[in-house]
Design a protein around this motif. Sequence first.
Motif, PDB file in Angstrom:
ATOM      1  N   PRO A   1       0.834  -1.193   0.000  1.00 52.73           N
ATOM      2  CA  PRO A   1       0.000   0.000   0.000  1.00 52.73           C
ATOM      3  C   PRO A   1       0.873   1.250   0.000  1.00 52.73           C
ATOM      4  CG  PRO A   1       0.011  -1.014   2.168  1.00 52.73           C
ATOM      5  CD  PRO A   1       0.740  -1.945   1.263  1.00 52.73           C
ATOM      6  N   TRP A   2       0.519   2.254  -0.804  1.00 54.80           N
ATOM      7  CA  TRP A   2       1.357   3.440  -0.906  1.00 54.80           C
ATOM      8  C   TRP A   2       0.576   4.747  -1.047  1.00 54.80           C
ATOM      9  CZ3 TRP A   2       0.784   6.410  -5.248  1.00 54.80           C
ATOM     10  CH2 TRP A   2       0.180   5.784  -6.351  1.00 54.80           C
TER      11      TRP A   2
ATOM     12  N   LYS B   1       2.260   8.382   5.341  1.00 58.04           N
ATOM     13  CA  LYS B   1       3.104   9.201   4.467  1.00 58.04           C
ATOM     14  C   LYS B   1       3.678   8.313   3.385  1.00 58.04           C
ATOM     15  CE  LYS B   1       4.770  12.305   8.145  1.00 58.04           C
ATOM     16  NZ  LYS B   1       5.983  12.772   8.852  1.00 58.04           N
ATOM     17  N   ALA B   2       3.798   8.880   2.204  1.00 57.90           N
ATOM     18  CA  ALA B   2       4.402   8.121   1.105  1.00 57.90           C
ATOM     19  C   ALA B   2       5.058   9.083   0.140  1.00 57.90           C
ATOM     20  CB  ALA B   2       3.350   7.280   0.393  1.00 57.90           C
ATOM     21  N   ALA B   3       6.196   8.677  -0.377  1.00 60.17           N
ATOM     22  CA  ALA B   3       6.899   9.463  -1.388  1.00 60.17           C
ATOM     23  C   ALA B   3       7.316   8.506  -2.494  1.00 60.17           C
ATOM     24  CB  ALA B   3       8.114  10.162  -0.790  1.00 60.17           C
TER      25      ALA B   3
ATOM     26  N   ASN C   1      -0.391  -2.355  -5.687  1.00 64.52           N
ATOM     27  CA  ASN C   1      -0.842  -1.169  -4.952  1.00 64.52           C
ATOM     28  C   ASN C   1      -1.490  -1.483  -3.604  1.00 64.52           C
ATOM     29  OD1 ASN C   1      -0.045   0.485  -7.170  1.00 64.52           O
ATOM     30  ND2 ASN C   1      -1.967  -0.048  -8.176  1.00 64.52           N
ATOM     31  N   LEU C   2      -1.567  -2.756  -3.236  1.00 66.83           N
ATOM     32  CA  LEU C   2      -2.154  -3.150  -1.954  1.00 66.83           C
ATOM     33  C   LEU C   2      -1.217  -4.004  -1.124  1.00 66.83           C
ATOM     34  CD1 LEU C   2      -5.798  -4.060  -3.045  1.00 66.83           C
ATOM     35  CD2 LEU C   2      -5.030  -1.999  -1.870  1.00 66.83           C
ATOM     36  N   GLY C   3      -0.410  -4.825  -1.775  1.00 71.39           N
ATOM     37  CA  GLY C   3       0.436  -5.762  -1.040  1.00 71.39           C
ATOM     38  C   GLY C   3      -0.364  -6.979  -0.624  1.00 71.39           C
TER      39      GLY C   3
END
Length: 200
Positions: free
Chosen positions: A30-31, A60-62, A166-168
Motif C-alpha cells: 500500500p502506498w 506518508k508516502a513518497a 498497490n495493496l500488497g
Amino acid sequence: MPRLLPRLVPVVLLLGLACQPQEAPRVYCPWEEGLTLAYEDPSQPQPQRSANRLQVRVAKAAITPGPPSLIQVDVTSLQGQWSVTLKHQDGGVSLLTSQGQVLSVSLPAGFPVTTAWTDGGTAFRVLGRTAWDGAGLLPATADPVGIWVEAQPAQGPRRRTLYLPNLGEVEVREERAGTWVTVQRLVSYGFTDLPTLKRP
C-alpha cells in the motif's frame, strides 16, 4: 541490398524495442496516502476475530521514479497503535528499523521477475499469478490479479501470501495438518481519517 534485408530486419526490431519506454516496476504494497485497509483472521471464531482485527493506514508516502521510496504505515488494533516504515525499490519491499536499516525483505528487488530468495533463514518462491476471489470489495479500477509467494521457514509451517498491485498482502494461508488455512484476509478497503484510539 535484397540479401542484406533479412539481416537488417531483426536489428531494426531490436532497436525499436530498445527505444520503447520501460514500464516502471509495480508497487506490491500500500502506498497511497490515506489508504486504509483492515484485516481479519477467518480461522478465529467471533468475537475473537473482530477483537484481533488489524487496521493499516498509509500515513506518508513518497513514490517517485528512480530513488528508493519510503512509506510510513500506521497499524492499529485494540492493543494499540504503532508505525512501520517500508522501502520500495525496483519492485522490492523492505521493512526498515527506526534507524533506516533493513530489518527484513518482504519482496526482493526485481520482483516478480526474481522468483526465489532467502531472508532471515526463510526461503521464498513465487508460485504464480491468480485472480483474488475477494476482489469484490475493491474499486473497479483495482487490478484483481496478484502473485502467490510461498515462505518456507527453517522451523514452523509453510505460508502462502497473495500480493496485489498497490495493496500488497490481501490473503495469507498457513499449512495446517496438510491443508491450507486462511489466517489473514483483507476485509475492508477505503480512505479514512486517522483512527481515534480510546484511552482508558
